[in-house]
Design a protein around this motif. Structure first.
Motif, PDB file in Angstrom:
ATOM      1  N   GLN A  34       0.780  -1.323   0.002  1.00 39.98           N
ATOM      2  CA  GLN A  34      -0.021  -0.088  -0.042  1.00 39.98           C
ATOM      3  C   GLN A  34       0.760   1.264   0.136  1.00 39.98           C
ATOM      4  O   GLN A  34       1.954   1.472   0.727  1.00 39.98           O
ATOM      5  CB  GLN A  34      -1.027   0.139   1.192  1.00 39.98           C
ATOM      6  N   PHE A  35       0.312   1.970  -0.980  1.00 39.34           N
ATOM      7  CA  PHE A  35       1.051   3.636  -0.655  1.00 39.34           C
ATOM      8  C   PHE A  35       0.033   4.510  -0.291  1.00 39.34           C
ATOM      9  O   PHE A  35      -1.208   4.463  -0.876  1.00 39.34           O
ATOM     10  CB  PHE A  35       1.726   3.887  -2.326  1.00 39.34           C
ATOM     11  N   SER A  36       0.495   5.456   0.498  1.00 30.73           N
ATOM     12  CA  SER A  36      -0.430   6.522   0.997  1.00 30.73           C
ATOM     13  C   SER A  36       0.307   7.643   1.521  1.00 30.73           C
ATOM     14  O   SER A  36       1.470   7.415   1.798  1.00 30.73           O
ATOM     15  CB  SER A  36      -1.267   5.805   2.033  1.00 30.73           C
ATOM     16  N   ILE A  37      -0.317   8.736   1.472  1.00 32.56           N
ATOM     17  CA  ILE A  37       0.338  10.207   2.107  1.00 32.56           C
ATOM     18  C   ILE A  37      -0.380  10.406   3.630  1.00 32.56           C
ATOM     19  O   ILE A  37      -1.474  10.192   3.709  1.00 32.56           O
ATOM     20  CB  ILE A  37       0.129  11.232   1.306  1.00 32.56           C
ATOM     21  N   ASP A  38       0.525  10.544   4.534  1.00 33.56           N
ATOM     22  CA  ASP A  38      -0.018  10.594   5.768  1.00 33.56           C
ATOM     23  C   ASP A  38      -0.254  12.152   6.072  1.00 33.56           C
ATOM     24  O   ASP A  38       0.221  12.982   5.206  1.00 33.56           O
ATOM     25  CB  ASP A  38       0.779  10.015   6.882  1.00 33.56           C
ATOM     26  N   ARG A  89       4.300  12.573   4.050  1.00 34.24           N
ATOM     27  CA  ARG A  89       5.113  11.400   3.497  1.00 34.24           C
ATOM     28  C   ARG A  89       4.389  10.642   2.836  1.00 34.24           C
ATOM     29  O   ARG A  89       3.387  10.103   3.232  1.00 34.24           O
ATOM     30  CB  ARG A  89       5.677  10.806   4.962  1.00 34.24           C
ATOM     31  N   VAL A  90       4.889  10.129   1.672  1.00 32.39           N
ATOM     32  CA  VAL A  90       4.430   9.068   1.123  1.00 32.39           C
ATOM     33  C   VAL A  90       5.132   7.690   1.789  1.00 32.39           C
ATOM     34  O   VAL A  90       6.302   7.430   1.717  1.00 32.39           O
ATOM     35  CB  VAL A  90       4.969   9.072  -0.456  1.00 32.39           C
ATOM     36  N   ALA A 144       9.129   9.023   0.221  1.00 34.64           N
ATOM     37  CA  ALA A 144       9.161  10.450  -0.375  1.00 34.64           C
ATOM     38  C   ALA A 144       8.574  11.239   0.888  1.00 34.64           C
ATOM     39  O   ALA A 144       7.736  10.753   1.654  1.00 34.64           O
ATOM     40  CB  ALA A 144       8.514  10.514  -1.643  1.00 34.64           C
ATOM     41  N   ARG A 145       9.229  12.487   0.888  1.00 32.81           N
ATOM     42  CA  ARG A 145       8.847  13.496   2.251  1.00 32.81           C
ATOM     43  C   ARG A 145       8.483  14.886   1.390  1.00 32.81           C
ATOM     44  O   ARG A 145       8.503  15.073   0.405  1.00 32.81           O
ATOM     45  CB  ARG A 145       9.929  13.668   3.100  1.00 32.81           C
ATOM     46  N   SER A 146       7.703  15.452   2.451  1.00 34.03           N
ATOM     47  CA  SER A 146       7.400  16.937   2.064  1.00 34.03           C
ATOM     48  C   SER A 146       6.499  17.145   1.081  1.00 34.03           C
ATOM     49  O   SER A 146       6.646  17.683  -0.066  1.00 34.03           O
ATOM     50  CB  SER A 146       8.797  17.727   1.758  1.00 34.03           C
ATOM     51  N   VAL A 147       5.518  16.234   0.936  1.00 36.36           N
ATOM     52  CA  VAL A 147       4.627  16.401  -0.257  1.00 36.36           C
ATOM     53  C   VAL A 147       3.554  17.788   0.281  1.00 36.36           C
ATOM     54  O   VAL A 147       2.876  17.396   1.348  1.00 36.36           O
ATOM     55  CB  VAL A 147       3.569  15.244  -0.523  1.00 36.36           C
ATOM     56  N   VAL A 198       6.958  17.308  -4.663  1.00 38.71           N
ATOM     57  CA  VAL A 198       7.761  17.516  -3.307  1.00 38.71           C
ATOM     58  C   VAL A 198       8.059  18.971  -3.118  1.00 38.71           C
ATOM     59  O   VAL A 198       8.425  19.700  -4.140  1.00 38.71           O
ATOM     60  CB  VAL A 198       8.915  16.489  -3.497  1.00 38.71           C
ATOM     61  N   GLN A 199       7.809  19.538  -1.828  1.00 40.14           N
ATOM     62  CA  GLN A 199       8.292  20.779  -1.491  1.00 40.14           C
ATOM     63  C   GLN A 199       8.858  20.756  -0.060  1.00 40.14           C
ATOM     64  O   GLN A 199       8.430  20.945   0.733  1.00 40.14           O
ATOM     65  CB  GLN A 199       7.103  21.832  -1.433  1.00 40.14           C
ATOM     66  N   SER A 200      10.325  20.834  -0.281  1.00 34.25           N
ATOM     67  CA  SER A 200      11.102  21.136   1.222  1.00 34.25           C
ATOM     68  C   SER A 200      11.109  22.101   1.924  1.00 34.25           C
ATOM     69  O   SER A 200      11.450  22.123   3.065  1.00 34.25           O
ATOM     70  CB  SER A 200      12.438  20.193   1.098  1.00 34.25           C
TER      71      SER A 200
END
Length: 225
Positions: A115-119, A123-124, A150-153, A196-198
């Motif tokens: 499973q892929f999801s954005i918390d 974070r992905v 992946a981070r910072s969505v 992505v936007q850090s």
């Protein structure tokens, strides 16, 4: 000679005038300001470049994993279920769960449920369940492993997943948040849009990568006549 020495002695004792001192201080202030502006500009540009690079690398790493896994989707026969199940268990705009053959043991290959999801932290997250049976029909463990890919969505980013049938028509996700069972049976490809936007100040533009992934295991040709 005595007069010359006296004049020179008087000049030496006099030092600099107030005018000369003011001019010198003004010049030093200008030079200091220019140096500070230069250092600040270089530091800001370096920070922006580093953030842009981080955004690109973060998005690229996440996209590679999403593409790699989704491309490996496969239909499975599950324990206690009469009909073979499609690759997708659920398919939403920012979350997808599916059966895949990936990172399997060559001697005893078993599928995974992924499973892929954005918390809520942007974070992905990738969640994996291992198959507990050694061959079809398959049963999956209730325990799972989770990692961040992946981070910072940012909030308000374009939806992560879009789904298309074999003819290239989009399958619209209904208000329930996931495709219906009938729609899931039609999914032939997935479009991934990862933003992505850090930089929380938003001075640096976000990076968005997009890729459309077919699922070869379905046997559906994506080449149109």
């Amino acid at each position: 000679m005595r007069r010359v020495r006296a004049v020179l002695r008087q000049r030496g004792d006099a030092g600099v005038t107030i005018t000369e001192l003011i001019v010198t201080m003004a010049l030093l202030s200008v030079v200091t300001t220019l140096i500070l502006v230069m250092v600040t500009t270089v530091a800001r540009n370096f920070t922006h470049e580093r953030t842009a690079t981080d955004n690109a690398m973060n998005a690229s790493n996440g996209m590679n994993e999403l593409t790699r896994v989704i491309r490996s989707g496969t239909a499975l026969q599950l324990t206690g279920v009469a009909e073979q199940q499609p690759p997708f268990v659920s398919a939403g705009t920012n979350s997808v769960q599916m059966y895949v053959y990936i990172d399997a043991d060559s001697a005893n290959p078993r599928p995974l449920k992924v499973q892929f999801s954005i918390d809520s932290a942007g974070r992905v997250r990738e969640t994996r369940w291992l198959a507990t049976t050694s061959k079809s029909p398959w049963t999956f463990s209730t325990s799972s492993s989770v990692r961040t890919i992946a981070r910072s969505v940012p909030a308000g980013a374009p939806q992560l997943f879009r789904y298309y049938d074999a003819g290239g028509d989009e399958l619209t996700v209904p208000d329930t948040g996931t495709l219906t069972a009938a729609q899931i049976d039609l999914v032939a490809s997935v479009q991934i849009s990862l933003t992505v936007q850090s930089d929380t100040s938003s001075r640096v533009d976000p990076v968005t990568l997009q890729n459309t992934v077919g699922i070869p295991n379905l046997g559906v040709s994506r080449i149109k006549p």
